[in-house]
Design a protein around this motif. Structure first.
Motif, PDB file in Angstrom:
ATOM      1  N   LEU A  47       5.212   3.447  -2.438  1.00 45.50           N
ATOM      2  CA  LEU A  47       4.520   3.546  -3.729  1.00 45.50           C
ATOM      3  C   LEU A  47       3.075   3.066  -3.610  1.00 45.50           C
ATOM      4  CD1 LEU A  47       7.338   2.291  -6.140  1.00 45.50           C
ATOM      5  CD2 LEU A  47       6.545   4.649  -5.788  1.00 45.50           C
ATOM      6  N   TYR A  48       2.864   2.014  -2.827  1.00 42.74           N
ATOM      7  CA  TYR A  48       1.506   1.505  -2.616  1.00 42.74           C
ATOM      8  C   TYR A  48       0.631   2.569  -1.965  1.00 42.74           C
ATOM      9  CZ  TYR A  48      -2.306  -1.121  -0.461  1.00 42.74           C
ATOM     10  OH  TYR A  48      -3.556  -1.543  -0.058  1.00 42.74           O
ATOM     11  N   THR A  49       1.185   3.231  -0.945  1.00 42.40           N
ATOM     12  CA  THR A  49       0.435   4.272  -0.241  1.00 42.40           C
ATOM     13  C   THR A  49       0.225   5.491  -1.129  1.00 42.40           C
ATOM     14  OG1 THR A  49       1.467   3.519   1.828  1.00 42.40           O
ATOM     15  CG2 THR A  49       0.349   5.644   1.883  1.00 42.40           C
ATOM     16  N   ALA A  50       1.248   5.829  -1.938  1.00 41.92           N
ATOM     17  CA  ALA A  50       1.152   6.998  -2.818  1.00 41.92           C
ATOM     18  C   ALA A  50       0.044   6.839  -3.851  1.00 41.92           C
ATOM     19  CB  ALA A  50       2.486   7.235  -3.516  1.00 41.92           C
ATOM     20  N   LYS A  51      -0.221   5.598  -4.290  1.00 41.97           N
ATOM     21  CA  LYS A  51      -1.269   5.349  -5.271  1.00 41.97           C
ATOM     22  C   LYS A  51      -2.652   5.730  -4.741  1.00 41.97           C
ATOM     23  CE  LYS A  51       1.131   1.585  -7.669  1.00 41.97           C
ATOM     24  NZ  LYS A  51       1.138   0.125  -7.954  1.00 41.97           N
ATOM     25  N   LEU A  52      -2.772   5.751  -3.414  1.00 45.59           N
ATOM     26  CA  LEU A  52      -4.042   6.101  -2.794  1.00 45.59           C
ATOM     27  C   LEU A  52      -4.247   7.615  -2.739  1.00 45.59           C
ATOM     28  CD1 LEU A  52      -3.946   3.554   0.180  1.00 45.59           C
ATOM     29  CD2 LEU A  52      -5.077   3.285  -2.027  1.00 45.59           C
ATOM     30  N   GLY A  53      -3.219   8.372  -3.149  1.00 40.73           N
ATOM     31  CA  GLY A  53      -3.304   9.832  -3.144  1.00 40.73           C
ATOM     32  C   GLY A  53      -2.461  10.434  -2.035  1.00 40.73           C
ATOM     33  N   PRO A  54      -2.051  11.723  -2.189  1.00 40.62           N
ATOM     34  CA  PRO A  54      -1.191  12.387  -1.192  1.00 40.62           C
ATOM     35  C   PRO A  54      -1.770  12.381   0.217  1.00 40.62           C
ATOM     36  CG  PRO A  54      -1.388  13.711  -3.185  1.00 40.62           C
ATOM     37  CD  PRO A  54      -2.371  12.595  -3.326  1.00 40.62           C
ATOM     38  N   LEU A  55      -3.091  12.507   0.311  1.00 38.10           N
ATOM     39  CA  LEU A  55      -3.714  12.561   1.642  1.00 38.10           C
ATOM     40  C   LEU A  55      -3.620  11.232   2.381  1.00 38.10           C
ATOM     41  CD1 LEU A  55      -6.910  14.736   0.996  1.00 38.10           C
ATOM     42  CD2 LEU A  55      -4.726  15.426   1.995  1.00 38.10           C
ATOM     43  N   ALA A  56      -3.295  10.157   1.644  1.00 33.64           N
ATOM     44  CA  ALA A  56      -3.165   8.852   2.300  1.00 33.64           C
ATOM     45  C   ALA A  56      -2.030   8.857   3.318  1.00 33.64           C
ATOM     46  CB  ALA A  56      -2.921   7.763   1.253  1.00 33.64           C
ATOM     47  N   PHE A  57      -1.023   9.711   3.078  1.00 34.68           N
ATOM     48  CA  PHE A  57       0.099   9.806   4.013  1.00 34.68           C
ATOM     49  C   PHE A  57      -0.302  10.523   5.300  1.00 34.68           C
ATOM     50  CE2 PHE A  57       2.329   9.267  -0.055  1.00 34.68           C
ATOM     51  CZ  PHE A  57       3.205   8.247   0.279  1.00 34.68           C
TER      52      PHE A  57
END
Length: 291
Positions: free
Chosen positions: A243-253
């Motif tokens: 969830l923390y990473t998802a908050k940064l946007g899809p490209l964060a993955f």
């Protein structure tokens, strides 16, 4: 004259090949880790490389090499070994394994290697990321074994397996992308009649396998790197990290995707080229079945 293409690999050839490849591609792996763990701002690969060399010296690009070798000699030896032994066992009767069977075997062998390779991976990420930290916060592990001992002493044995679930799933997907697709693409190319069992075919097959592996594993690779580099208690569990990473946007993955592929492509190519050479020169012929 015996056909060298019929030779089989020893179970440990994959680990040796991966370790040799890691010696060449380690700087790219280090850059990938730095890009994945940065929280603010954007910096290009070129800028990051220049910054590291200017501030730390060119040898800083090889920070954590001993941990990288430890990881390959555990993780890759097991994943290649289980896959190769399994494939040779199932194909003893002279029947080639079907592609879906190779996928399952590759996934299982990758997951097995992922579990045993996690400690080396934790040390690898920490040593590579150390130069980003302020001097007073750096861990300054002398080498991989020093890192393992200090983690056990200060943080407990369980900390060596931080991100193990993510690393295991990633390893399963990596193995599916690399081993099973390499095998299948190589077989398909040879069946066309335009390719021979030579380095050109090995390179083409490994580039395709590297592309598939990068696409499958990049989101998990980002989560794994963040989990292994996190401070104690920073994330409650994998869901919290997701969830923390998802908050940064899809490209964060997919942060660090380009250096990940740039690193994984030569890593995959060199691994399989080295593996094919080891098999050709030091492999063994399958026993002739008794009539």
């Amino acid at each position: 004259m015996a056909d060298k293409s019929k030779k089989l690999s020893r179970w440990y050839f994959g680990g040796l090949s991966s370790a040799g490849a890691a010696c060449v591609t380690h700087p790219l792996d280090l850059l990938k880790v730095h890009l994945q763990t940065q929280q603010k701002g954007k910096i290009s690969i070129a800028q990051l490389t220049v910054s590291i060399i200017r501030n730390q010296g060119i040898l800083a690009l090889y920070n954590g090499l001993s941990a990288s070798l430890l990881r390959q000699l555990t993780y890759s030896t097991i994943r290649f070994g289980v896959y190769e032994v399994g494939k040779q066992t199932f194909e003893k009767s002279g029947h080639t394994m079907l592609f879906h069977q190779k996928l399952l075997l590759a996934g299982f062998s990758g997951a097995t290697g992922g579990v045993f390779g996690t400690p080396g991976d934790v040390i690898n990420v920490r040593m590579q990321n150390d130069i980003k930290l302020p001097p007073e916060q750096r861990r300054n592990y002398k080498h991989a074994l020093d890192g393992i001992v200090r983690i056990i002493q200060k943080e407990g044995l369980h900390k060596l397996f931080s991100g193990c679930s993510t690393a295991t799933l990633r390893a399963a997907l990596m193995n599916i992308g690399q081993l099973s697709f390499y095998d299948q693409v190589k077989i398909t190319l040879l069946q066309t009649g335009y390719f021979k069992d030579n380095p050109i075919t090995h390179i083409v097959s490994s580039v395709f396998a590297g592309a598939v592996a990068t696409t499958l594993t990049q989101p998990l690779d980002v989560l794994k790197t963040r989990a292994m580099n996190a401070k104690p208690g920073e994330f409650k569990n994998l869901v919290d990290l997701f969830l923390y990473t998802a908050k940064l946007g899809p490209l964060a993955f997919f942060k660090g995707y380009v250096p990940a592929f740039i690193r994984l492509a030569p890593q995959t190519i060199l691994t399989f080229v080295f593996l094919e050479q080891l098999k050709s020169n030091f492999g063994f012929y399958p026993p002739i079945p008794m009539s």
